[in-house]
Scaffold this active site. Structure first.
Site, short mmCIF file in Angstrom:
data_model
loop_
_atom_site.label_atom_id
_atom_site.label_comp_id
_atom_site.label_asym_id
_atom_site.label_seq_id
_atom_site.Cartn_x
_atom_site.Cartn_y
_atom_site.Cartn_z
N ALA A 1 3.55 -1.56 4.29
CA ALA A 1 2.68 -2.55 4.93
C ALA A 1 2.85 -3.96 4.37
O ALA A 1 1.88 -4.70 4.21
CB ALA A 1 1.21 -2.12 4.85
N GLY A 2 4.09 -4.33 4.10
CA GLY A 2 4.36 -5.69 3.60
C GLY A 2 3.98 -6.74 4.64
O GLY A 2 3.41 -7.79 4.29
N SER B 1 1.71 -6.46 6.94
CA SER B 1 0.24 -6.50 7.00
C SER B 1 -0.32 -7.28 5.82
O SER B 1 -1.30 -8.03 5.96
CB SER B 1 -0.32 -5.07 6.97
OG SER B 1 0.19 -4.34 8.06
N ALA B 2 0.30 -7.12 4.64
CA ALA B 2 -0.14 -7.87 3.46
C ALA B 2 -0.01 -9.37 3.72
O ALA B 2 -0.92 -10.15 3.40
CB ALA B 2 0.68 -7.47 2.24
N GLY C 1 7.45 1.05 5.06
CA GLY C 1 6.29 1.95 5.04
C GLY C 1 5.27 1.57 3.99
O GLY C 1 4.45 2.38 3.58
N ALA D 1 10.02 -3.28 6.31
CA ALA D 1 10.09 -2.05 7.11
C ALA D 1 10.22 -0.84 6.21
O ALA D 1 10.98 0.09 6.48
CB ALA D 1 11.25 -2.12 8.12
N ASP E 1 -3.12 -1.84 9.57
CA ASP E 1 -3.15 -1.82 8.10
C ASP E 1 -3.67 -3.12 7.49
O ASP E 1 -3.80 -3.22 6.27
CB ASP E 1 -1.72 -1.59 7.53
CG ASP E 1 -1.19 -0.19 7.82
OD1 ASP E 1 -2.00 0.70 8.14
OD2 ASP E 1 0.03 -0.01 7.71
N PRO F 1 9.07 -4.09 0.01
CA PRO F 1 10.21 -3.77 0.88
C PRO F 1 9.88 -4.03 2.36
O PRO F 1 8.75 -3.80 2.79
CB PRO F 1 10.44 -2.27 0.65
CG PRO F 1 9.76 -1.95 -0.63
CD PRO F 1 8.66 -2.95 -0.82
N LYS G 1 0.85 -1.20 0.00
CA LYS G 1 0.00 0.00 0.00
C LYS G 1 0.88 1.24 0.00
O LYS G 1 2.03 1.23 0.49
CB LYS G 1 -0.95 0.03 1.20
CG LYS G 1 -0.30 0.11 2.60
CD LYS G 1 0.05 1.51 3.08
CE LYS G 1 0.78 1.47 4.43
NZ LYS G 1 1.59 2.64 4.72
#
Ligand code: ATP
Length: 304
Positions: free
Chosen positions: A110-111, A113-114, A108, A106, A146, A104, A20
């Site tokens: 939301a990997g 969270s994905a 920013g 950390a 997120d 990526p 995101k």
């Protein structure tokens, strides 16, 4: 009513979940419980992780990805958000999980969270539970602010801590260039720095009114002017080189450069696909990893 794509699949189940970006990130003054009230507009873009879950005799997790993704920075123990998701929802079954990361770490975007959202959906389909969307969304909100957006995807407004998600009609096709940093930034550290720099932050976060109008207008120059991120100042203060990166991207033709969420990834809104390719060429002279992306894309979904 928010819709999470309903689909059943045979085992093992692979779910794709997108990174995101925040087109608007309004941050209010920290509350007594330590959280910051947010008013944000998320967009899911075409950079994604794939999470495969299957039933196994023992729990196991592997994480792979291209060389520019810091997979060593992803925990492979019970603190991995995909493992936490499965621990929350599975009743005694054990699972083998494989994460293939493009998002990526950390960064920013939301990997994590994905991956959490992908694990929840994969578990539901793997065990043929067919849980309604509101149940999945409630599980997602318990995992992290997120995570509900990662299920929903598209373009959406997030309020509360970001977990109260409301889809926005977005018929645009927006082209972005994404430049990750080699070393991530801790989201809590960026929020703490926001508190230091903005002790006078308003209780209510800034509303995305200009941005919503710009999205409806489907005009990239107007959208570029309306992009807003209250965490940009603290992120650049912690990493001054991000300011240089944004200047370089705009000099290379981007309509606007912006720190993504809490950073350090920076994203550049471009004038269509051709504009994005020009910016990729310009920034590639200075940076090793420069990725074109388009948004909005779907939320977490089972791959056929
Ligand atoms: P945020 O959602 O706060 O913007 P982010 O995009 O900056 O997060 P993530 O890649 O989500 O960062 O990871 C934040 C931290 O979460 C990582 O540094 C890592 O220690 C931990 N983590 C746990 N599970 C995962 C996962 N599956 N993928 C990436 N990081 C994970």
């Amino acid at each position: 009513m928010v819709e999470v794509r309903a689909q059943r699949a045979s085992k093992p189940v692979t779910v794709r979940a997108a990174a995101k970006i925040n087109l608007h990130l309004g941050v209010g003054r920290v509350r007594d419980d330590g959280f910051h009230p947010l008013d944000t507009v998320y967009q899911a873009i075409s950079l994604h992780d794939d999470v495969t879950v299957e039933v196994a005799d023992e729990d196991a997790l592997t994480v792979d990805g291209p060389s520019h993704v810091d997979v060593a920075g992803v925990p492979t123990d019970a603190s991995n958000i995909a493992v936490r998701a499965l621990a929350e929802v599975s009743c005694g079954s054990r699972h083998r999980v494989r994460i293939v990361k493009q998002v990526p770490v950390a960064g920013g975007m939301a990997g994590g969270s994905a991956d959490g959202a992908a694990a929840l959906l994969a578990h539901d389909r793997l065990h043929d539970l067919g849980q309604p969307d509101d149940v999945l969304l409630a599980q997602a909100a318990r995992l992290g602010s997120d995570v509900p957006f990662s299920l929903v995807g598209g373009t959406a407004r997030g309020r509360g801590r970001g977990e109260l998600v409301e889809p926005i009609d977005d018929a645009g096709s927006w082209w972005w260039v994404v430049v990750p940093a080699a070393v991530g930034l801790s989201t809590p550290e960026v929020y703490r720095h926001f508190d230091r720099l903005r002790p006078d932050a308003p209780e209510q976060p800034a509303e995305p009114l200009d941005l919503l109008a710009a999205l409806a207008g489907r005009e990239p120059v107007r959208l570029a002017r309306a992009l807003h991120n209250d965490l940009e100042e603290p992120a650049i203060d912690l990493r001054p080189e991000l300011g240089t990166l944004i200047e370089r991207g705009e000099a290379a033709g981007a309509l606007r450069g912006l720190v993504s969420g809490s950073g350090p990834t920076c994203v550049f809104l471009c004038d269509g696909r051709d504009g994005a390719m020009e910016v990729v060429a310009g920034l590639s002279e200075h940076y090793d990893v420069v990725l074109p992306a388009v948004g909005p894309v779907a939320g977490a979904h089972v791959l056929a």
